[in-house]
Write an enzyme that holds these catalytic residues in place. Structure first.
Site, PDB file in Angstrom:
ATOM      1  N   SER A 176       9.630  39.342  30.544  1.00  0.00           N
ATOM      2  CA  SER A 176       8.775  39.535  29.377  1.00  0.00           C
ATOM      3  C   SER A 176       8.045  40.870  29.367  1.00  0.00           C
ATOM      4  O   SER A 176       7.695  41.369  28.305  1.00  0.00           O
ATOM      5  CB  SER A 176       7.771  38.388  29.265  1.00  0.00           C
ATOM      6  N   HIS A 204      12.236  35.043  25.530  1.00  0.00           N
ATOM      7  CA  HIS A 204      12.459  36.277  24.763  1.00  0.00           C
ATOM      8  C   HIS A 204      13.927  36.511  24.435  1.00  0.00           C
ATOM      9  O   HIS A 204      14.264  37.512  23.802  1.00  0.00           O
ATOM     10  CB  HIS A 204      11.915  37.483  25.535  1.00  0.00           C
ATOM     11  N   LYS A 236       8.025  32.889  19.668  1.00  0.00           N
ATOM     12  CA  LYS A 236       8.509  34.267  19.655  1.00  0.00           C
ATOM     13  C   LYS A 236       9.497  34.439  18.499  1.00  0.00           C
ATOM     14  O   LYS A 236       9.076  34.402  17.355  1.00  0.00           O
ATOM     15  CB  LYS A 236       9.046  34.625  21.032  1.00  0.00           C
TER      16      LYS A 236
HETATM   17  C1  PLP Z   1       5.341  33.456  26.025  1.00  0.00           C
HETATM   18  C2  PLP Z   1       6.027  32.936  27.219  1.00  0.00           C
HETATM   19  C3  PLP Z   1       5.783  31.650  27.681  1.00  0.00           C
HETATM   20  C4  PLP Z   1       4.703  30.773  27.083  1.00  0.00           C
HETATM   21  O1  PLP Z   1       5.104  30.255  25.881  1.00  0.00           O
HETATM   22  P1  PLP Z   1       3.964  29.747  24.871  1.00  0.00           P
HETATM   23  O2  PLP Z   1       4.683  28.910  23.904  1.00  0.00           O
HETATM   24  O3  PLP Z   1       3.387  30.982  24.272  1.00  0.00           O
HETATM   25  O4  PLP Z   1       2.977  28.993  25.697  1.00  0.00           O
HETATM   26  C5  PLP Z   1       6.528  31.168  28.732  1.00  0.00           C
HETATM   27  N1  PLP Z   1       7.452  31.943  29.330  1.00  0.00           N
HETATM   28  C6  PLP Z   1       7.678  33.215  28.950  1.00  0.00           C
HETATM   29  C7  PLP Z   1       8.706  34.016  29.667  1.00  0.00           C
HETATM   30  C8  PLP Z   1       6.972  33.748  27.889  1.00  0.00           C
HETATM   31  O5  PLP Z   1       7.169  34.995  27.524  1.00  0.00           O
END
Ligand code: PLP
Length: 392
Positions: A176, A204, A236
């Site tokens: 990320s 992502h 996302k």
């Molecule tokens: C954003 C993210 C999360 C958390 O997801 P949310 O739905 O925002 O709690 C978990 N793992 C990764 C790799 C992320 O980028």
């Protein structure tokens, strides 16, 4: 005895690590208003530009009229409604797995999956650059917890030799804060050879990667035997909120029985699931979004290399510019903001010490002209910074 919070906060400020929340006063998109200032932003994770899509908003509105607003109860009591169930079936179809289970957030999906699968006497092995929620999950599980070198199947292999009990190997799909891809074929081979399970959090990758937006697993053509536990998040590229775990019938039934962050929480609003069902359709079928994004990524990388910026090994929408010093990263972010551009500085402890960076993210909602504006702003700010006396 007292909590000396003031001293802790002062120390954080002195290290250039103090966090503040920009106040967003517009919907998500390339053009935003932040703290009263109109800005061209390159920092959200809405990679396909669906968070403010009229059809997704309409699905939400219609969903609320039909199903009301609140989930009302946990899934196991009476909070599991038609739209939640339909969304799980659509996510199972997207991932090519027999089942998918909907969670309220990605953080909870990761806590739930890891803690349901391993505990005392077991082993969990994680990439050292994994998302915080995965690292927290590993620690909370009570299993023996060990980190292997970033994306290094050999380092993983050594740790697998010493693993005891049920062994779970856990990795981000797309990292990320770096934008690079996990070497899933190699990690899957190592895990399978030692009888371990591989869990991939592709927060992502879903959307931008794979011919139909199926993420890193579709990108590499891997199946359920290679990756038994597949996690995706909906906040996302899906542009909504929530998360899912996809896998076998037995995996999903086990999570329903044993994953505490699934069991002891209220289901997400059903209308949210209606919105996600719509965005999922757009994500799968509107290939132009992925194609346009790839064009922007190429444009950005070529332009940034001409300016002499230090990019990372990424062909995803996450295009960090390595800076190193946290103070310098913050200063650059401020300079860009004075020019009407918003790019977030990412500092420790989110990234390792000495690797502060500007995290540029591109989305299908950006235009080539907007990426050009970003490149011009970056060129000017870097030139200006190198002519200033250095900062402490
Ligand atoms: C954003 C993210 C999360 C958390 O997801 P949310 O739905 O925002 O709690 C978990 N793992 C990764 C790799 C992320 O980028």
């Amino acid at each position: 005895m007292s909590f000396d919070l003031a001293a802790r906060l002062a120390a954080r400020r002195a290290e250039n690590l103090y966090r503040q929340r920009p106040l967003l006063e517009s919907p998500q998109g390339p053009q935003v208003v932040v703290d009263g200032q109109p800005l061209l932003a390159f920092c959200n994770n809405d990679y396909l530009g669906l968070a403010n899509h009229p059809q997704v908003i309409e699905a939400w509105r219609a969903g609320a009229e039909r199903w009301g607003v609140g989930g009302g109860a946990s899934h196991l009591v009476i909070g599991h409604s038609g739209p939640h169930h339909a969304l799980e079936e659509a996510l199972a179809d997207l991932t090519g797995r027999p089942r998918a289970l909907l969670f309220t957030t990605g953080y909870m999906a990761n806590l739930g999956a890891v803690t349901a699968l391993v505990g005392q006497g077991d082993t969990v092995l994680e990439d050292r650059l994994n998302h915080a929620s995965l690292l927290d999950a590993g620690l909370l599980s009570g299993a023996r917890f060990n980190r292997y070198l970033h994306n290094d199947a050999v380092s993983l292999g050594k740790r697998l030799e010493k693993a005891t009990g049920n062994t779970l190997v856990v990795t981000d799909g797309v990292f990320s804060m770096d934008g690079d891809l996990a070497d899933l074929p190699a990690l899957a081979r190592e895990a399978k050879a030692k009888g371990a399970w591989l869990m991939v959090d592709d927060a992502h990758g879903f959307g931008p990667l794979g011919a139909n937006g199926g993420g890193i697993v579709e990108h590499f053509g891997l199946n359920q035997e290679d990756v038994p536990v597949l996690v995706g998040t909906l906040g996302k590229a899906f542009g909504t909120a929530g998360a899912f775990v996809a896998g076998s019938e037995e995996l999903i039934e086990s999570l329903i029985q044993f994953a505490r962050p699934y069991i002891y929480t209220t289901s997400q609003p059903p209308a949210l699931a209606c919105a996600t069902l719509r965005s999922l359709q757009l994500l799968r079928t509107e290939h132009w979004r992925r194609e346009h994004l790839q064009t922007l990524i190429r444009q950005f990388r070529q332009g940034a290399e001409q300016i002499g910026l230090e990019l990372m090994d990424s062909f995803t929408p996450i295009q960090p510019i390595m800076i190193g010093d946290a103070g310098r990263a913050v200063r650059l972010s401020q300079m860009l903001r004075e020019r009407g551009l918003m790019v977030t500085a990412i500092r420790p402890p989110t990234v390792p010490a000495g690797s502060a960076r500007l995290r540029v993210t591109l989305t299908a909602a950006h235009s080539e002209a907007q990426v050009q504006l970003l490149l011009e702003g970056l060129a000017d700010c870097f030139a200006q910074l190198s002519s200033e006396p250095s900062h402490a």
